[in-house]
Design a protein around this motif. Sequence first.
Motif, PDB file in Angstrom:
ATOM      1  N   LEU A  25       0.830  -1.207   0.000  1.00  0.00           N
ATOM      2  CA  LEU A  25       0.000   0.000   0.000  1.00  0.00           C
ATOM      3  C   LEU A  25       0.863   1.255   0.000  1.00  0.00           C
ATOM      4  CD1 LEU A  25      -2.802   1.324   0.219  1.00  0.00           C
ATOM      5  CD2 LEU A  25      -2.622   1.093   2.701  1.00  0.00           C
ATOM      6  N   ALA A  26       1.952   1.236   0.767  1.00  0.00           N
ATOM      7  CA  ALA A  26       2.851   2.389   0.823  1.00  0.00           C
ATOM      8  C   ALA A  26       3.525   2.633  -0.530  1.00  0.00           C
ATOM      9  CB  ALA A  26       3.908   2.173   1.906  1.00  0.00           C
ATOM     10  N   THR A  68      -4.754  -0.387  -7.479  1.00  0.00           N
ATOM     11  CA  THR A  68      -3.927  -1.263  -6.648  1.00  0.00           C
ATOM     12  C   THR A  68      -4.025  -0.876  -5.177  1.00  0.00           C
ATOM     13  OG1 THR A  68      -2.393  -1.530  -8.511  1.00  0.00           O
ATOM     14  CG2 THR A  68      -1.611  -2.206  -6.352  1.00  0.00           C
ATOM     15  N   SER A  69      -4.097   0.425  -4.898  1.00  0.00           N
ATOM     16  CA  SER A  69      -4.288   0.871  -3.518  1.00  0.00           C
ATOM     17  C   SER A  69      -5.598   0.328  -2.953  1.00  0.00           C
ATOM     18  CB  SER A  69      -4.290   2.403  -3.448  1.00  0.00           C
ATOM     19  OG  SER A  69      -3.026   2.935  -3.788  1.00  0.00           O
ATOM     20  N   ILE A  70      -6.644   0.363  -3.766  1.00  0.00           N
ATOM     21  CA  ILE A  70      -7.938  -0.174  -3.337  1.00  0.00           C
ATOM     22  C   ILE A  70      -7.811  -1.664  -3.038  1.00  0.00           C
ATOM     23  CG2 ILE A  70     -10.312  -0.632  -4.061  1.00  0.00           C
ATOM     24  CD1 ILE A  70     -10.135   1.908  -5.776  1.00  0.00           C
ATOM     25  N   GLY A  71      -7.129  -2.391  -3.920  1.00  0.00           N
ATOM     26  CA  GLY A  71      -6.923  -3.825  -3.701  1.00  0.00           C
ATOM     27  C   GLY A  71      -6.151  -4.100  -2.426  1.00  0.00           C
ATOM     28  N   ASN A  72      -5.145  -3.271  -2.137  1.00  0.00           N
ATOM     29  CA  ASN A  72      -4.365  -3.438  -0.908  1.00  0.00           C
ATOM     30  C   ASN A  72      -5.213  -3.211   0.336  1.00  0.00           C
ATOM     31  OD1 ASN A  72      -1.790  -4.073  -2.016  1.00  0.00           O
ATOM     32  ND2 ASN A  72      -1.471  -1.923  -2.526  1.00  0.00           N
ATOM     33  N   ILE A  73      -6.119  -2.240   0.276  1.00  0.00           N
ATOM     34  CA  ILE A  73      -6.995  -1.974   1.416  1.00  0.00           C
ATOM     35  C   ILE A  73      -7.941  -3.153   1.636  1.00  0.00           C
ATOM     36  CG2 ILE A  73      -8.829  -0.474   2.286  1.00  0.00           C
ATOM     37  CD1 ILE A  73      -7.461   1.847   0.879  1.00  0.00           C
ATOM     38  N   VAL A  74      -8.395  -3.784   0.557  1.00  0.00           N
ATOM     39  CA  VAL A  74      -9.218  -4.990   0.689  1.00  0.00           C
ATOM     40  C   VAL A  74      -8.412  -6.101   1.353  1.00  0.00           C
ATOM     41  CG1 VAL A  74     -10.460  -6.798  -0.563  1.00  0.00           C
ATOM     42  CG2 VAL A  74     -10.689  -4.418  -1.282  1.00  0.00           C
ATOM     43  N   LEU A  75      -7.162  -6.275   0.940  1.00  0.00           N
ATOM     44  CA  LEU A  75      -6.301  -7.307   1.544  1.00  0.00           C
ATOM     45  C   LEU A  75      -6.067  -7.033   3.035  1.00  0.00           C
ATOM     46  CD1 LEU A  75      -3.583  -7.846  -1.233  1.00  0.00           C
ATOM     47  CD2 LEU A  75      -5.530  -9.323  -0.673  1.00  0.00           C
ATOM     48  N   ILE A  76      -5.889  -5.762   3.397  1.00  0.00           N
ATOM     49  CA  ILE A  76      -5.724  -5.410   4.808  1.00  0.00           C
ATOM     50  C   ILE A  76      -6.978  -5.778   5.590  1.00  0.00           C
ATOM     51  CG2 ILE A  76      -5.475  -3.475   6.426  1.00  0.00           C
ATOM     52  CD1 ILE A  76      -3.725  -2.107   4.306  1.00  0.00           C
ATOM     53  N   SER A  77      -8.147  -5.546   5.005  1.00  0.00           N
ATOM     54  CA  SER A  77      -9.410  -5.883   5.662  1.00  0.00           C
ATOM     55  C   SER A  77      -9.530  -7.387   5.873  1.00  0.00           C
ATOM     56  CB  SER A  77     -10.590  -5.378   4.822  1.00  0.00           C
ATOM     57  OG  SER A  77     -10.523  -3.986   4.619  1.00  0.00           O
ATOM     58  N   THR A 123      -1.702 -20.119  10.354  1.00  0.00           N
ATOM     59  CA  THR A 123      -1.640 -21.050   9.223  1.00  0.00           C
ATOM     60  C   THR A 123      -2.352 -20.506   7.991  1.00  0.00           C
ATOM     61  OG1 THR A 123      -3.626 -22.181  10.077  1.00  0.00           O
ATOM     62  CG2 THR A 123      -1.466 -23.081  10.700  1.00  0.00           C
ATOM     63  N   THR A 124      -3.360 -19.647   8.204  1.00  0.00           N
ATOM     64  CA  THR A 124      -4.114 -19.099   7.066  1.00  0.00           C
ATOM     65  C   THR A 124      -3.378 -17.957   6.396  1.00  0.00           C
ATOM     66  OG1 THR A 124      -6.185 -19.696   8.166  1.00  0.00           O
ATOM     67  CG2 THR A 124      -6.327 -18.122   6.347  1.00  0.00           C
ATOM     68  N   ILE A 125      -2.839 -17.035   7.199  1.00  0.00           N
ATOM     69  CA  ILE A 125      -2.120 -15.867   6.681  1.00  0.00           C
ATOM     70  C   ILE A 125      -0.630 -16.035   6.979  1.00  0.00           C
ATOM     71  CG2 ILE A 125      -1.982 -13.367   6.637  1.00  0.00           C
ATOM     72  CD1 ILE A 125      -4.677 -14.375   5.774  1.00  0.00           C
ATOM     73  N   THR A 126       0.110 -16.531   6.017  1.00  0.00           N
ATOM     74  CA  THR A 126       1.561 -16.690   6.158  1.00  0.00           C
ATOM     75  C   THR A 126       2.276 -15.635   5.314  1.00  0.00           C
ATOM     76  OG1 THR A 126       1.706 -18.243   4.294  1.00  0.00           O
ATOM     77  CG2 THR A 126       1.275 -19.173   6.489  1.00  0.00           C
ATOM     78  N   ALA A 127       3.577 -15.504   5.545  1.00  0.00           N
ATOM     79  CA  ALA A 127       4.364 -14.515   4.794  1.00  0.00           C
ATOM     80  C   ALA A 127       4.339 -14.809   3.302  1.00  0.00           C
ATOM     81  CB  ALA A 127       5.800 -14.502   5.318  1.00  0.00           C
ATOM     82  N   VAL A 128       4.434 -16.087   2.940  1.00  0.00           N
ATOM     83  CA  VAL A 128       4.425 -16.477   1.521  1.00  0.00           C
ATOM     84  C   VAL A 128       3.078 -16.159   0.883  1.00  0.00           C
ATOM     85  CG1 VAL A 128       4.609 -18.409  -0.083  1.00  0.00           C
ATOM     86  CG2 VAL A 128       6.159 -18.267   1.879  1.00  0.00           C
ATOM     87  N   LYS A 129       1.984 -16.480   1.580  1.00  0.00           N
ATOM     88  CA  LYS A 129       0.649 -16.206   1.050  1.00  0.00           C
ATOM     89  C   LYS A 129       0.403 -14.707   0.919  1.00  0.00           C
ATOM     90  CE  LYS A 129      -1.602 -20.436   2.744  1.00  0.00           C
ATOM     91  NZ  LYS A 129      -2.636 -20.977   3.666  1.00  0.00           N
ATOM     92  N   ALA A 130       0.891 -13.937   1.889  1.00  0.00           N
ATOM     93  CA  ALA A 130       0.725 -12.484   1.826  1.00  0.00           C
ATOM     94  C   ALA A 130       1.457 -11.908   0.615  1.00  0.00           C
ATOM     95  CB  ALA A 130       1.239 -11.840   3.108  1.00  0.00           C
TER      96      ALA A 130
END
Length: 336
Positions: free
Chosen positions: A75-76, A118-127, A142-149
């Motif tokens: 997002l940044a 893309t900013s909008i998409g990032n805000i959705v991912l943060i949500s 297990t659901t949110i890992t560094a690789v998946k992020a």
Amino acid sequence: ISLIMEIQDRGEFCFPQLLNISCRKLTIHWTKAMFLNIVFSIISVITVVLNLLVIISVSHFRQLHSPTNTILLSLAVSDFLVGLLLLPLEIYRNTSCWFLGEIVCAVYYFLGCYIPYTSIGNIVLISVDRYVAICHPLHYPTTITAVKAKLCVCLCWFWYGLYSVFYIRDQITQIIEPGNNVPCLGQCSIFFSYATGVVDLILTFVLPVTAIVVLYMKVFVVAVIQARSMRSHVTFVSVQHPVKVKAKKSELKAARTLGVLVFTYLLCFCPLYCYTFIDVNLTDTSNMYLLTGLFYFNSCLNPVIYTLFYPWFRKAVKVIITLQILNPDSCETNML
């Protein structure tokens, strides 16, 4: 007299020697234009500096390499590009004739779609990240890992890049291909059909906003329940499990931060989208200039929210400003 009138009339065009195909100069009052230019220039500089601090902080300090911060970093980056590229070009486009050519105009409109989307998409991912962390905390590791992020962030950039190409491909082709009928020279404008505007409104605003609001409402309900539970058991839990109390407080604080992000997002994006829905052919008016500037202003507010709500960001900024970041082991500094 006729000669003077002809000279004055020529002065109203971007290319006086090509009256038949030249656009007229923009008619925004100079005092209003100067005020908006100064304000948006300041916003542009602040946006670049603050988001650059976020990028350096998350990238440099290893303790901040978490799945959540990976999305914040993405997002940044998009917000940084808004301040570095889009705002300066928007200032130029709305206060002067466009002398950069059709290809630069096409690139500008591509980036003008790609980066904010893309900013909008990032805000959705943060949500989504906050929803899983607060509503399903046991499954979060297990659901949110560094690789998946990282994968989700890459897919977000790829998807909106592809969408932006298909969204404006006909308009870009009309601009850059020789032999096409460009309305006039000296102006950078793209016109969409009403149907295209409505489809874009649904895909890039209605659906993301719906997803963000629904996720936040669920997060808010769970956060309220957790807060009440914490207040009723705080004495016992703080003695028996102080780490759990600290973790829950951290998650609740993240939920509040998400709420502020959602509010500022809606506050900055809604006016432009509503205006677009009324007038889908984005004409060059002072109102459009003001609303577009407000749209981009969201990129300046996001890092301000981090400054107010994230202690690690304030600590990282202090290390960066005092040049302690130049120390050999600064990346191992304790930020949490």
